[in-house]
Motif scaffolding. Sequence first.
Motif, PDB file in Angstrom:
ATOM      1  N   ALA A 205       0.840  -1.200   0.000  1.00  0.00           N
ATOM      2  CA  ALA A 205       0.000   0.000   0.000  1.00  0.00           C
ATOM      3  C   ALA A 205       0.875   1.250   0.000  1.00  0.00           C
ATOM      4  N   ASP A 206       1.989   1.199   0.698  1.00  0.00           N
ATOM      5  CA  ASP A 206       2.946   2.313   0.664  1.00  0.00           C
ATOM      6  C   ASP A 206       3.382   2.612  -0.768  1.00  0.00           C
ATOM      7  N   ILE A 207       3.744   1.565  -1.496  1.00  0.00           N
ATOM      8  CA  ILE A 207       4.217   1.743  -2.873  1.00  0.00           C
ATOM      9  C   ILE A 207       3.132   2.371  -3.741  1.00  0.00           C
ATOM     10  N   LEU A 208       1.911   1.866  -3.613  1.00  0.00           N
ATOM     11  CA  LEU A 208       0.810   2.388  -4.430  1.00  0.00           C
ATOM     12  C   LEU A 208       0.423   3.804  -4.012  1.00  0.00           C
ATOM     13  N   THR A 209       0.623   4.140  -2.754  1.00  0.00           N
ATOM     14  CA  THR A 209       0.354   5.504  -2.295  1.00  0.00           C
ATOM     15  C   THR A 209       1.215   6.511  -3.054  1.00  0.00           C
ATOM     16  N   VAL A 210       2.483   6.181  -3.202  1.00  0.00           N
ATOM     17  CA  VAL A 210       3.380   7.067  -3.955  1.00  0.00           C
ATOM     18  C   VAL A 210       2.919   7.195  -5.397  1.00  0.00           C
ATOM     19  N   LYS A 211       2.580   6.067  -5.999  1.00  0.00           N
ATOM     20  CA  LYS A 211       2.120   6.072  -7.390  1.00  0.00           C
ATOM     21  C   LYS A 211       0.894   6.970  -7.559  1.00  0.00           C
ATOM     22  N   GLU A 212      -0.076   6.844  -6.668  1.00  0.00           N
ATOM     23  CA  GLU A 212      -1.295   7.627  -6.814  1.00  0.00           C
ATOM     24  C   GLU A 212      -1.086   9.097  -6.449  1.00  0.00           C
ATOM     25  N   ALA A 213      -0.143   9.372  -5.578  1.00  0.00           N
ATOM     26  CA  ALA A 213       0.155  10.775  -5.255  1.00  0.00           C
ATOM     27  C   ALA A 213       0.687  11.508  -6.484  1.00  0.00           C
ATOM     28  N   TYR A 214       1.596  10.875  -7.209  1.00  0.00           N
ATOM     29  CA  TYR A 214       2.116  11.494  -8.428  1.00  0.00           C
ATOM     30  C   TYR A 214       1.025  11.607  -9.493  1.00  0.00           C
ATOM     31  N   GLU A 215       0.189  10.575  -9.603  1.00  0.00           N
ATOM     32  CA  GLU A 215      -0.892  10.620 -10.592  1.00  0.00           C
ATOM     33  C   GLU A 215      -1.876  11.742 -10.265  1.00  0.00           C
ATOM     34  N   PHE A 216      -2.215  11.881  -9.004  1.00  0.00           N
ATOM     35  CA  PHE A 216      -3.123  12.957  -8.605  1.00  0.00           C
ATOM     36  C   PHE A 216      -2.523  14.317  -8.964  1.00  0.00           C
ATOM     37  N   ASP A 217      -1.259  14.500  -8.660  1.00  0.00           N
ATOM     38  CA  ASP A 217      -0.627  15.788  -8.921  1.00  0.00           C
ATOM     39  C   ASP A 217      -0.634  16.132 -10.409  1.00  0.00           C
ATOM     40  N   HIS A 218      -0.498  15.120 -11.252  1.00  0.00           N
ATOM     41  CA  HIS A 218      -0.438  15.363 -12.696  1.00  0.00           C
ATOM     42  C   HIS A 218      -1.813  15.486 -13.349  1.00  0.00           C
ATOM     43  N   LYS A 219      -2.827  14.891 -12.732  1.00  0.00           N
ATOM     44  CA  LYS A 219      -4.149  14.866 -13.362  1.00  0.00           C
ATOM     45  C   LYS A 219      -5.109  15.931 -12.830  1.00  0.00           C
ATOM     46  N   VAL A 220      -4.929  16.364 -11.610  1.00  0.00           N
ATOM     47  CA  VAL A 220      -5.841  17.350 -11.031  1.00  0.00           C
ATOM     48  C   VAL A 220      -5.183  18.725 -11.124  1.00  0.00           C
ATOM     49  N   LYS A 221      -5.516  19.443 -12.176  1.00  0.00           N
ATOM     50  CA  LYS A 221      -4.882  20.736 -12.474  1.00  0.00           C
ATOM     51  C   LYS A 221      -5.852  21.910 -12.353  1.00  0.00           C
ATOM     52  N   THR A 222      -7.170  21.624 -12.384  1.00  0.00           N
ATOM     53  CA  THR A 222      -8.160  22.694 -12.294  1.00  0.00           C
ATOM     54  C   THR A 222      -9.182  22.358 -11.217  1.00  0.00           C
ATOM     55  N   GLU A 223     -10.022  23.334 -10.893  1.00  0.00           N
ATOM     56  CA  GLU A 223     -11.048  23.132  -9.861  1.00  0.00           C
ATOM     57  C   GLU A 223     -12.076  22.083 -10.268  1.00  0.00           C
ATOM     58  N   LYS A 224     -12.200  21.823 -11.566  1.00  0.00           N
ATOM     59  CA  LYS A 224     -13.196  20.856 -12.053  1.00  0.00           C
ATOM     60  C   LYS A 224     -12.660  19.429 -12.120  1.00  0.00           C
ATOM     61  N   ASP A 225     -11.358  19.258 -12.039  1.00  0.00           N
ATOM     62  CA  ASP A 225     -10.764  17.929 -12.149  1.00  0.00           C
ATOM     63  C   ASP A 225     -11.005  17.114 -10.871  1.00  0.00           C
ATOM     64  N   PHE A 226     -11.122  15.803 -11.036  1.00  0.00           N
ATOM     65  CA  PHE A 226     -11.174  14.916  -9.873  1.00  0.00           C
ATOM     66  C   PHE A 226     -10.530  13.585 -10.224  1.00  0.00           C
ATOM     67  N   PHE A 227     -10.078  12.896  -9.206  1.00  0.00           N
ATOM     68  CA  PHE A 227      -9.313  11.653  -9.349  1.00  0.00           C
ATOM     69  C   PHE A 227      -9.963  10.603  -8.472  1.00  0.00           C
ATOM     70  N   ILE A 228     -10.293   9.457  -9.051  1.00  0.00           N
ATOM     71  CA  ILE A 228     -10.927   8.367  -8.310  1.00  0.00           C
ATOM     72  C   ILE A 228      -9.907   7.264  -8.083  1.00  0.00           C
ATOM     73  N   THR A 229      -9.654   6.957  -6.830  1.00  0.00           N
ATOM     74  CA  THR A 229      -8.713   5.877  -6.553  1.00  0.00           C
ATOM     75  C   THR A 229      -9.365   4.534  -6.865  1.00  0.00           C
ATOM     76  N   SER A 230      -8.575   3.622  -7.419  1.00  0.00           N
ATOM     77  CA  SER A 230      -9.084   2.259  -7.663  1.00  0.00           C
ATOM     78  C   SER A 230      -8.426   1.268  -6.710  1.00  0.00           C
ATOM     79  N   CYS A 231      -7.662   1.780  -5.769  1.00  0.00           N
ATOM     80  CA  CYS A 231      -6.962   0.904  -4.834  1.00  0.00           C
ATOM     81  C   CYS A 231      -7.926   0.142  -3.931  1.00  0.00           C
TER      82      CYS A 231
END
Length: 462
Positions: A205-231
């Motif tokens: 879970a630690d490893i996947l946390t890092v992966k999703e943190a980077y993905e969130f940072d790259h995908k959520v750029k505006t107030e309308k963006d959202f990210f759904i975790t599949s973990c």
Amino acid sequence: MENTTDNRIQRYRMAIFREVVKLAWEGKLEKEIEGLPDKILGNDIKDEQERIIVKNYIRMAMGLNPCNGDSELTKDVQRALQMNKIEKPLVAVIQNVCETCHRYHEGETSQYDEDCPRSHLDCTEDENKCLGCGKCIGECPLGAISDKIEFIPIIKMLQERKHPVYATIAPAYVGQLKGKMTPGKIRAALKWMGFADMIEVAAFADILTVKEAYEFDHKVKTEKDFFITSCCCPVWVGMIQKNFKHIADHISPSVSPMIASGRVLKVLNPEAKVVFIGPCIAKKAEAKIHALGDAIDYVLTFRELYEIFEALEIDFDVLEDDYREEASFSGRVYGRTGGVSKAVELSVMRVAQQRKIPFKSIAFNGAKDCKEGLERLLRGEIDANFIEGMGCVGGCVGGPRAIASIEEATEKVNDYSEATPMRTPFDNDNVLQMITSLGIRRLESLEDQDSIGNLLVRNLEE
């Protein structure tokens, strides 16, 4: 709040499983199986139908389908001992039990009252619609709906010793400890049984946390963006796949920590076999999804594990405490609702300290809350950009095969999470060593599919 499947019928079912474990472990299953119904029933037997019901519980304890008629258990044992894989359906109806209920009405086609789980829940009627939440099992007052147990092939694997067998255990397990049990003594008990080691899934879970943190940072750029975790939760993922396909581009392609544990261990040791232990019936189905590539060989639940310990008379008073610090706060807190959100938030703060769009999370728990939450999200009624869902109330601590109450288990998970000095995966040397062994040089590379291949990702369309 007590677990919904902790009722008299399910405890009776587990008592039968305990007897099956004893015989199987001692190599006496085929020889003594025909006498087991009489041993279980004793003087309590009322009619032959009751004996058939017990036989069906025995079959499911061996990983087999229930039988509507009567047949020799010896032949069933021979089939069970030859199986290398438990076949679908993993949740089945014991018709003999079902027919004793006042909600069942026999006719040209069987009919059920509206308050019967078989009439209003998907799992017993259409396997393709099943989310694996286990709600139908908990709602059946007679225990007619139940899940198969995968321990017979595990015994064979442990005793043959052809492969190193690893137990990977869900973060929620610390909420289920009782008496003299500790994380280190659970590891010692599993090693006594023949497992090569026990590894906490919280490390993956630690490893996947890092992966999703980077993905969130790259995908959520505006107030309308959202990210759904599949973990984590196959109930949550299955709900989105079946009912909310149009938001697939907002979903992380990450595998669950369970799948990551099996994949990583088998890369590091191609001869390894992996048994996952958790609170969840849905994990049994997730492990058999073709696209996930046989990462996990078998799944046991917490309740099944404790019955195994009882059957083998493991004395936790005399076991040495084989404790090892494996995961950070972030990986450990996955065991309760909101844990994934908290973990990813802490890592986002590490990887993107100057973010203009703040991390705002919401966590849904329970199948009904998840469905209603996704509908509210689509209507624009939710002010959040990181969306977490858990199919069970309370998260994994509320799984249908957990033992402790949700409140008690949540408190224990929180205490265990706070007990480690490692706050995030970036503080966890175990994670760095593990990914280095996989040929991944930097944590930042966990988002780069060219670096990790398909190790931590899945195709959500399959």
